[in-house]
Design a protein around this motif. Structure first.
Motif, PDB file in Angstrom:
ATOM      1  N   ALA A  58       0.928  -1.080  -0.002  1.00 38.29           N
ATOM      2  CA  ALA A  58      -0.136  -0.028   0.006  1.00 38.29           C
ATOM      3  C   ALA A  58       0.846   1.316   0.159  1.00 38.29           C
ATOM      4  O   ALA A  58       0.740   2.052  -0.498  1.00 38.29           O
ATOM      5  CB  ALA A  58      -0.998  -0.212   1.367  1.00 38.29           C
ATOM      6  N   ILE A  59       1.892   1.215   0.758  1.00 41.21           N
ATOM      7  CA  ILE A  59       3.003   2.441   0.915  1.00 41.21           C
ATOM      8  C   ILE A  59       3.573   2.460  -0.408  1.00 41.21           C
ATOM      9  O   ILE A  59       3.723   3.784  -1.109  1.00 41.21           O
ATOM     10  CB  ILE A  59       3.783   2.395   1.901  1.00 41.21           C
ATOM     11  N   ASP A  60       4.249   1.545  -1.149  1.00 39.37           N
ATOM     12  CA  ASP A  60       4.788   1.838  -2.470  1.00 39.37           C
ATOM     13  C   ASP A  60       3.760   1.994  -3.586  1.00 39.37           C
ATOM     14  O   ASP A  60       4.285   2.947  -4.515  1.00 39.37           O
ATOM     15  CB  ASP A  60       5.549   0.299  -2.864  1.00 39.37           C
ATOM     16  N   VAL A  61       2.664   1.636  -3.359  1.00 43.57           N
ATOM     17  CA  VAL A  61       1.407   2.151  -4.489  1.00 43.57           C
ATOM     18  C   VAL A  61       1.183   3.793  -4.231  1.00 43.57           C
ATOM     19  O   VAL A  61       1.288   4.369  -5.194  1.00 43.57           O
ATOM     20  CB  VAL A  61       0.332   1.225  -4.199  1.00 43.57           C
ATOM     21  N   ALA A  62       1.049   4.091  -2.894  1.00 44.16           N
ATOM     22  CA  ALA A  62       0.860   5.478  -2.836  1.00 44.16           C
ATOM     23  C   ALA A  62       1.988   6.264  -3.085  1.00 44.16           C
ATOM     24  O   ALA A  62       1.728   7.539  -3.673  1.00 44.16           O
ATOM     25  CB  ALA A  62       0.717   5.559  -1.437  1.00 44.16           C
ATOM     26  N   ALA A  63       3.171   5.855  -2.968  1.00 47.40           N
ATOM     27  CA  ALA A  63       4.295   6.642  -3.189  1.00 47.40           C
ATOM     28  C   ALA A  63       4.768   6.569  -4.799  1.00 47.40           C
ATOM     29  O   ALA A  63       5.784   7.094  -5.219  1.00 47.40           O
ATOM     30  CB  ALA A  63       5.592   6.062  -2.640  1.00 47.40           C
ATOM     31  N   GLY A  64       4.102   5.722  -5.626  1.00 51.14           N
ATOM     32  CA  GLY A  64       4.262   5.637  -7.044  1.00 51.14           C
ATOM     33  C   GLY A  64       5.586   4.632  -7.240  1.00 51.14           C
ATOM     34  O   GLY A  64       5.890   4.631  -8.407  1.00 51.14           O
ATOM     35  N   ASN A  65       5.926   3.961  -6.401  1.00 45.38           N
ATOM     36  CA  ASN A  65       7.188   2.948  -6.783  1.00 45.38           C
ATOM     37  C   ASN A  65       6.626   1.734  -7.289  1.00 45.38           C
ATOM     38  O   ASN A  65       7.311   1.136  -8.116  1.00 45.38           O
ATOM     39  CB  ASN A  65       7.850   2.509  -5.104  1.00 45.38           C
ATOM     40  N   ILE A  66       5.481   1.410  -7.139  1.00 46.61           N
ATOM     41  CA  ILE A  66       4.687   0.340  -8.096  1.00 46.61           C
ATOM     42  C   ILE A  66       3.497   0.730  -8.465  1.00 46.61           C
ATOM     43  O   ILE A  66       2.866   1.569  -7.829  1.00 46.61           O
ATOM     44  CB  ILE A  66       4.815  -1.076  -7.188  1.00 46.61           C
ATOM     45  N   ASP A  67       2.967  -0.031  -9.457  1.00 46.95           N
ATOM     46  CA  ASP A  67       1.599   0.139  -9.937  1.00 46.95           C
ATOM     47  C   ASP A  67       0.606  -0.660  -9.440  1.00 46.95           C
ATOM     48  O   ASP A  67       0.889  -1.726  -8.703  1.00 46.95           O
ATOM     49  CB  ASP A  67       1.681  -0.286 -11.579  1.00 46.95           C
ATOM     50  N   GLY A  68      -0.586   0.041  -8.993  1.00 56.61           N
ATOM     51  CA  GLY A  68      -1.743  -0.383  -8.238  1.00 56.61           C
ATOM     52  C   GLY A  68      -2.696   0.471  -7.921  1.00 56.61           C
ATOM     53  O   GLY A  68      -2.505   1.768  -7.963  1.00 56.61           O
ATOM     54  N   ASN A  69      -3.869  -0.037  -7.463  1.00 60.24           N
ATOM     55  CA  ASN A  69      -4.900   0.685  -6.877  1.00 60.24           C
ATOM     56  C   ASN A  69      -5.007   0.793  -5.604  1.00 60.24           C
ATOM     57  O   ASN A  69      -5.029  -0.295  -4.704  1.00 60.24           O
ATOM     58  CB  ASN A  69      -6.321   0.123  -7.294  1.00 60.24           C
ATOM     59  N   ILE A  70      -4.752   1.951  -5.116  1.00 56.77           N
ATOM     60  CA  ILE A  70      -4.518   2.169  -3.586  1.00 56.77           C
ATOM     61  C   ILE A  70      -5.779   1.819  -2.808  1.00 56.77           C
ATOM     62  O   ILE A  70      -5.888   1.409  -1.618  1.00 56.77           O
ATOM     63  CB  ILE A  70      -4.179   3.856  -3.281  1.00 56.77           C
ATOM     64  N   TYR A  71      -7.031   1.935  -3.242  1.00 55.30           N
ATOM     65  CA  TYR A  71      -8.417   1.673  -2.830  1.00 55.30           C
ATOM     66  C   TYR A  71      -8.109   0.007  -2.585  1.00 55.30           C
ATOM     67  O   TYR A  71      -8.720  -0.578  -1.596  1.00 55.30           O
ATOM     68  CB  TYR A  71      -9.407   1.852  -3.610  1.00 55.30           C
ATOM     69  N   PHE A 287      10.820   3.622   0.710  1.00 58.30           N
ATOM     70  CA  PHE A 287      10.270   3.875   2.232  1.00 58.30           C
ATOM     71  C   PHE A 287       9.318   2.671   2.759  1.00 58.30           C
ATOM     72  O   PHE A 287       9.463   2.152   3.618  1.00 58.30           O
ATOM     73  CB  PHE A 287       9.386   5.093   1.914  1.00 58.30           C
ATOM     74  N   GLY A 288       8.648   2.136   1.711  1.00 61.06           N
ATOM     75  CA  GLY A 288       7.952   0.930   1.741  1.00 61.06           C
ATOM     76  C   GLY A 288       8.683  -0.166   2.288  1.00 61.06           C
ATOM     77  O   GLY A 288       8.428  -0.934   3.111  1.00 61.06           O
ATOM     78  N   GLY A 289       9.736  -0.399   1.539  1.00 62.01           N
ATOM     79  CA  GLY A 289      10.770  -1.293   2.152  1.00 62.01           C
ATOM     80  C   GLY A 289      11.339  -1.115   3.501  1.00 62.01           C
ATOM     81  O   GLY A 289      11.612  -2.112   4.133  1.00 62.01           O
ATOM     82  N   MET A 290      11.794   0.063   3.744  1.00 59.79           N
ATOM     83  CA  MET A 290      12.108   0.470   5.118  1.00 59.79           C
ATOM     84  C   MET A 290      10.902   0.077   6.246  1.00 59.79           C
ATOM     85  O   MET A 290      11.422  -0.420   7.485  1.00 59.79           O
ATOM     86  CB  MET A 290      12.535   1.900   5.337  1.00 59.79           C
ATOM     87  N   THR A 291       9.875   0.539   5.847  1.00 62.26           N
ATOM     88  CA  THR A 291       8.720   0.105   6.712  1.00 62.26           C
ATOM     89  C   THR A 291       8.617  -1.446   7.053  1.00 62.26           C
ATOM     90  O   THR A 291       8.401  -1.931   8.014  1.00 62.26           O
ATOM     91  CB  THR A 291       7.587   0.426   6.300  1.00 62.26           C
ATOM     92  N   ALA A 292       8.774  -2.070   5.882  1.00 61.76           N
ATOM     93  CA  ALA A 292       8.716  -3.740   6.064  1.00 61.76           C
ATOM     94  C   ALA A 292       9.892  -4.150   6.916  1.00 61.76           C
ATOM     95  O   ALA A 292       9.762  -5.043   7.668  1.00 61.76           O
ATOM     96  CB  ALA A 292       8.733  -4.147   4.630  1.00 61.76           C
ATOM     97  N   PHE A 293      11.329  -3.389   6.715  1.00 62.89           N
ATOM     98  CA  PHE A 293      12.100  -3.913   7.629  1.00 62.89           C
ATOM     99  C   PHE A 293      12.009  -3.842   8.920  1.00 62.89           C
ATOM    100  O   PHE A 293      12.093  -5.043   9.462  1.00 62.89           O
ATOM    101  CB  PHE A 293      13.427  -2.858   7.210  1.00 62.89           C
ATOM    102  N   LEU A 294      11.637  -2.682   9.042  1.00 60.33           N
ATOM    103  CA  LEU A 294      11.288  -2.475  10.580  1.00 60.33           C
ATOM    104  C   LEU A 294      10.181  -3.275  11.254  1.00 60.33           C
ATOM    105  O   LEU A 294      10.324  -3.983  12.496  1.00 60.33           O
ATOM    106  CB  LEU A 294      10.835  -0.976  11.070  1.00 60.33           C
TER     107      LEU A 294
END
Length: 555
Positions: A58-71, A287-294
């Protein structure tokens, strides 16, 4: 006390292997609850790891790092949260419904074991201590077997799942985070040895407190009459102070241990955070990857924390199991089918001697006597001469140190044993009614007794007053027959014995609370309506007059 003394291992009564074997046997019969708890735990692990993936996506979709529907990404997160709620509800339901059944089963098993064990006349453990073990220690063991152990499977599964997920993202960080675990495992071993000793001291002190409370409440009238209120309160304070001291020692050790463990976990989290921040600043991590890390580091450390918390759980269950195993140390009585001797039956004593284990002198020495079938015998003797001990020998509650005892009739004889106890009716000294109704007390003598049989036994024992009570047989009695006079309670106890209807009747000062007129009527009723072998332990002259032989026991 210095640190070296705190971590010094203490010797224990049972080895870890012996206790684990006992716990394994106790686990039987609780498979369903344990399996369901384990299954729910594994499902919670799967949902938890899926939530990490869903949040990262969801974070990577919102940041535009990957394609997808945020909803859709948020909807998946919501669905996983609902799954987590459903699993929690299922876990609570299983714990409360199946858990109480498991606890009840184990209490019944332990109580049955105590009731079928040999009785030595002088109990090693206080009744308050035994009750404390049957309640607190049984609860600890059942919770460990049905909840803690199954949950351990899910904790290990979460640890491994989070580790491999993190390993797939960053091998070095995963190895660093897990690399410090052996240190904590070694520390846990020291922790467990010491905590087991400290927990045992706390549980034993808690039993002492319950023993004082129980004995004080049971003997409240005596204490009030002796104006011993302050004495008993002071005695309670003494036992409570020992409990507090032991709790303080255990708490100090636990605080030190928790500080060391939490310091290590916090250091590992800071290392993980710094590593992720450096990679993010070098644009090798989103950023999504860092969130996943933690999140993954948390999901590795939280199971590790839970595993270290298992150490106190193991300590508690080992202590509880040890205390319950002590209840099973007394050997069982002879088990098997009861041996019934047809009436009229007698008892023959051949050179019987008995001494208690902690005594150097014989209570009964080389006694010979024949309680002939159909006879009525009065056993006389000074206080402390061994009359009550003789009754215990007749009932096979005790075994003679020397000599033999046998029950016989015209056809054959049989050595006295717990299996011949079915031939006896026994009315002990004092008020022996239990809490409940008069009907419930009488049914202890004969479970399927009809109402007419109950009233017939009551009339024989001069307890006609029961029919005149507003509630009759359903009149409630509090503990030890509260609400009735001593004489009334004694007559109901005799009626209970008459309902049992066995070959040999033993009355131990059973008419001590009766007036002379009632006593004579009761004795006539018993001896006229029952062609049994009757034995009276008594000091009452009126009883002796109705007997055809006398046994005098000298000190």
């Amino acid at each position: 006390m210095n640190l070296k003394e705190y971590i010094k291992p203490k010797t224990t009564k049972y080895s870890g292997r012996t206790i684990m074997s006992w716990l394994w046997k106790s686990w039987r019969g609780n498979y369903l609850q344990a399996t369901l708890n384990a299954a729910i735990g594994i499902a919670e692990v799967a949902v938890s790891l899926a939530q990490v993936w869903a949040v990262k996506r969801a974070i990577d979709v919102a940041a535009g790092n990957i394609d997808g529907n945020i909803y859709w990404a948020v909807a998946v997160m919501g669905l996983l949260i609902l799954c987590h709620f459903a699993l929690n509800i299922s876990s609570v339901w299983i714990r409360n419904i199946l858990g109480i059944r498991a606890q009840n089963r184990m209490q019944q098993r332990m109580l049955d074991r105590i009731l079928r064990s040999e009785w030595h006349g002088r109990e090693r453990l206080h009744s308050g201590d035994v009750i404390n073990r049957l309640e607190g220690d049984v609860n600890t063991v059942v919770n460990f077997l049905t909840e803690t152990l199954p949950n351990t499977i899910s904790v290990v599964a979460l640890f491994l799942g989070a580790f491999f997920y993190l390993f797939s993202m960053d091998k070095i960080l995963a190895i660093v985070v897990v690399g410090i675990m052996p240190i904590f495992i070694g520390f846990s071993r020291i922790y467990m040895n010491r905590m087991r000793h400290l927990t045992r001291k706390v549980r034993d002190s808690d039993s002492e407190v319950q023993s004082v409370l129980q004995e004080t409440v049971q003997n409240r009238m005596l204490i009030k009459s002796l104006e011993g209120d302050s004495i008993m309160v002071d005695r309670l304070e003494d036992t409570q102070s020992r409990l507090r001291e032991n709790v303080v020692q255990r708490t100090m050790f636990r605080v030190i241990a928790n500080f060391v463990l939490n310091f290590g976990f916090s250091l590992g989290y800071l290392i993980a955070f710094l590593w992720a921040a450096l990679r993010m600043s070098a644009d090798t991590l989103t950023f999504g990857g860092m969130t996943a890390f933690l999140q993954l580091v948390n999901r590795i450390q939280n199971p590790a924390r839970n595993l270290t918390r298992l150490v106190p759980a193991f300590v508690s269950v080992f202590t509880a199991a040890e205390r319950l195993m002590e209840l099973e140390e007394t050997p069982l009585e002879d088990q098997g089918k009861s041996i019934e001797i047809k009436s009229p039956a007698g008892i023959r004593l051949n050179d019987v001697t008995y001494a208690y284990e902690d005594s150097d002198c014989d209570v009964i020495s080389h006694l010979n006597f024949d309680f002939r079938p159909g006879s009525c015998t009065a056993i006389l003797g000074e206080t402390g001469s061994g009359k009550t001990t003789l009754v215990r020998l007749l009932l096979a509650l005790l075994k003679p140190s020397e000599g033999t005892m046998e029950i016989y009739n015209e056809q054959h004889s049989q050595p006295l044993s717990p299996l011949t106890r079915c031939n006896f009716v026994y009315v002990p000294q004092g008020n022996t009614l239990m809490s409940g109704t008069i009907r419930e007390n009488l049914r202890l003598g004969k479970l399927d007794a009809t109402e007419s049989e109950m009233y017939e036994a009551l009339n024989t024992s001069c307890a006609e007053f029961v029919a005149e009570l507003p509630l009759g047989l359903d009149t409630p009695c509090s503990e030890t027959g509260g609400g009735l006079s001593e004489g009334q309670a004694q007559r109901i106890a005799i009626a209970r014995a008459l309902l049992r209807d066995r070959s040999i009747m033993v009355f131990d000062e059973a008419t001590s609370a009766l007036d002379p007129e009632t006593e004579r009527t009761l004795l006539r009723n018993i001896l006229e309506k029952n062609r049994k072998t009757v034995i009276f332990i008594t000091h009452r002259p009126a009883v002796v007059d109705y007997c055809d032989q006398v046994l005098r026991i000298e000190r």
